[in-house]
Design a protein around this motif. Structure first.
Motif, PDB file in Angstrom:
ATOM      1  N   VAL A  29     -91.659 -19.292  73.264  1.00 15.63           N
ATOM      2  CA  VAL A  29     -90.480 -19.762  73.982  1.00 15.63           C
ATOM      3  C   VAL A  29     -90.406 -19.048  75.325  1.00 15.63           C
ATOM      4  CG1 VAL A  29     -87.975 -19.980  73.902  1.00 15.63           C
ATOM      5  CG2 VAL A  29     -89.288 -20.120  71.792  1.00 15.63           C
ATOM      6  N   VAL A  31     -87.865 -18.652  78.473  1.00 14.87           N
ATOM      7  CA  VAL A  31     -86.472 -18.851  78.873  1.00 14.87           C
ATOM      8  C   VAL A  31     -86.343 -18.515  80.355  1.00 14.87           C
ATOM      9  CG1 VAL A  31     -84.086 -18.152  78.464  1.00 14.87           C
ATOM     10  CG2 VAL A  31     -85.682 -18.267  76.553  1.00 14.87           C
ATOM     11  N   ASP A  32     -85.685 -19.396  81.098  1.00 11.78           N
ATOM     12  CA  ASP A  32     -85.398 -19.136  82.515  1.00 11.78           C
ATOM     13  C   ASP A  32     -84.201 -18.185  82.574  1.00 11.78           C
ATOM     14  OD1 ASP A  32     -84.719 -19.117  85.179  1.00 11.78           O
ATOM     15  OD2 ASP A  32     -84.755 -21.292  85.412  1.00 11.78           O
ATOM     16  N   ALA A  36     -80.235 -19.060  82.105  1.00  7.19           N
ATOM     17  CA  ALA A  36     -79.677 -18.525  80.858  1.00  7.19           C
ATOM     18  C   ALA A  36     -78.423 -17.714  81.133  1.00  7.19           C
ATOM     19  CB  ALA A  36     -80.711 -17.672  80.142  1.00  7.19           C
ATOM     20  N   PRO A  88     -81.094 -14.119  78.138  1.00  2.89           N
ATOM     21  CA  PRO A  88     -82.194 -14.876  77.521  1.00  2.89           C
ATOM     22  C   PRO A  88     -82.291 -14.676  76.012  1.00  2.89           C
ATOM     23  CG  PRO A  88     -82.942 -13.836  79.540  1.00  2.89           C
ATOM     24  CD  PRO A  88     -81.571 -13.300  79.259  1.00  2.89           C
ATOM     25  N   LEU A  92     -81.606 -17.596  73.143  1.00  2.60           N
ATOM     26  CA  LEU A  92     -82.562 -17.881  72.075  1.00  2.60           C
ATOM     27  C   LEU A  92     -81.902 -17.761  70.704  1.00  2.60           C
ATOM     28  CD1 LEU A  92     -85.438 -18.599  71.307  1.00  2.60           C
ATOM     29  CD2 LEU A  92     -85.980 -16.166  71.386  1.00  2.60           C
ATOM     30  N   TYR A 102     -79.491 -25.906  71.201  1.00  5.47           N
ATOM     31  CA  TYR A 102     -80.937 -26.112  71.297  1.00  5.47           C
ATOM     32  C   TYR A 102     -81.256 -27.351  72.124  1.00  5.47           C
ATOM     33  CZ  TYR A 102     -85.681 -27.359  70.022  1.00  5.47           C
ATOM     34  OH  TYR A 102     -86.996 -27.724  70.080  1.00  5.47           O
ATOM     35  N   ALA A 105     -80.387 -26.721  75.807  1.00  6.42           N
ATOM     36  CA  ALA A 105     -81.294 -25.763  76.444  1.00  6.42           C
ATOM     37  C   ALA A 105     -82.660 -26.368  76.715  1.00  6.42           C
ATOM     38  CB  ALA A 105     -81.435 -24.520  75.571  1.00  6.42           C
ATOM     39  N   THR A 106     -83.159 -27.192  75.804  1.00  5.27           N
ATOM     40  CA  THR A 106     -84.483 -27.776  76.013  1.00  5.27           C
ATOM     41  C   THR A 106     -84.439 -28.950  76.985  1.00  5.27           C
ATOM     42  OG1 THR A 106     -84.210 -29.103  74.001  1.00  5.27           O
ATOM     43  CG2 THR A 106     -85.426 -27.031  73.811  1.00  5.27           C
ATOM     44  N   MET A 111     -84.937 -23.605  78.511  1.00  5.80           N
ATOM     45  CA  MET A 111     -85.960 -23.104  77.608  1.00  5.80           C
ATOM     46  C   MET A 111     -87.136 -24.051  77.574  1.00  5.80           C
ATOM     47  SD  MET A 111     -84.442 -21.658  73.960  1.00  5.80           S
ATOM     48  CE  MET A 111     -84.564 -23.229  73.232  1.00  5.80           C
ATOM     49  N   GLU A 112     -88.338 -23.497  77.530  1.00  6.76           N
ATOM     50  CA  GLU A 112     -89.548 -24.282  77.323  1.00  6.76           C
ATOM     51  C   GLU A 112     -90.159 -23.865  75.995  1.00  6.76           C
ATOM     52  OE1 GLU A 112     -92.289 -23.504  80.442  1.00  6.76           O
ATOM     53  OE2 GLU A 112     -91.052 -24.454  81.978  1.00  6.76           O
ATOM     54  N   ILE A 113     -90.575 -24.834  75.217  1.00  8.37           N
ATOM     55  CA  ILE A 113     -91.210 -24.552  73.937  1.00  8.37           C
ATOM     56  C   ILE A 113     -92.698 -24.840  74.080  1.00  8.37           C
ATOM     57  CG2 ILE A 113     -91.197 -25.020  71.462  1.00  8.37           C
ATOM     58  CD1 ILE A 113     -88.510 -24.035  72.541  1.00  8.37           C
TER      59      ILE A 113
END
Length: 116
Positions: A29, A31-32, A36, A88, A92, A102, A105-106, A111-113
């Protein structure tokens, strides 16, 4: 050199799959931190919590309880900075427990997964 699996986005990962795969390390993951901070601050209503503590500290300092007032002002400022510094990690944590957080955020780039 990074392998292809580390640099590839996971595509769409559902909340249940994310929640099950995160502790086992199937996802990485990213996170920016700037986004965030803003999101966590707004989601937790941080200013609404911190401002009365600081205001009460200022009032106490003006009424003669200088040390108590100064400690409350300092506690408000430190709490605010601590939450923003840990944003961050807090994001999460929130995303792993709430499907709405979730999804937001995505979908909004907080967030990038990636597959691990």
């Amino acid at each position: 050199m990074a392998s292809v699996a580390e640099t590839e986005f996971a595509g769409y990962v559902g909340f249940d799959e994310f929640r099950a795969g995160l502790p086992s390390g199937r996802f990485r993951v990213v996170v920016d931190p700037k986004l965030a901070r803003r999101y966590v601050s707004q989601r937790l209503l941080l200013m609404i919590v911190v401002m009365p503590v600081i205001g009460l500290g200022i009032a106490l300092a003006l009424l003669g309880a200088r040390w108590t007032g100064a400690l409350m002002v300092a506690a408000g400022i430190v709490f605010h900075r601590l939450v923003l510094w840990q944003a961050p990690h807090i994001l999460l944590h929130m995303a792993a427990r709430d499907p709405k957080v979730y999804e937001h955020a995505t979908q909004h780039g907080l967030m990038e997964i990636r597959r691990a």
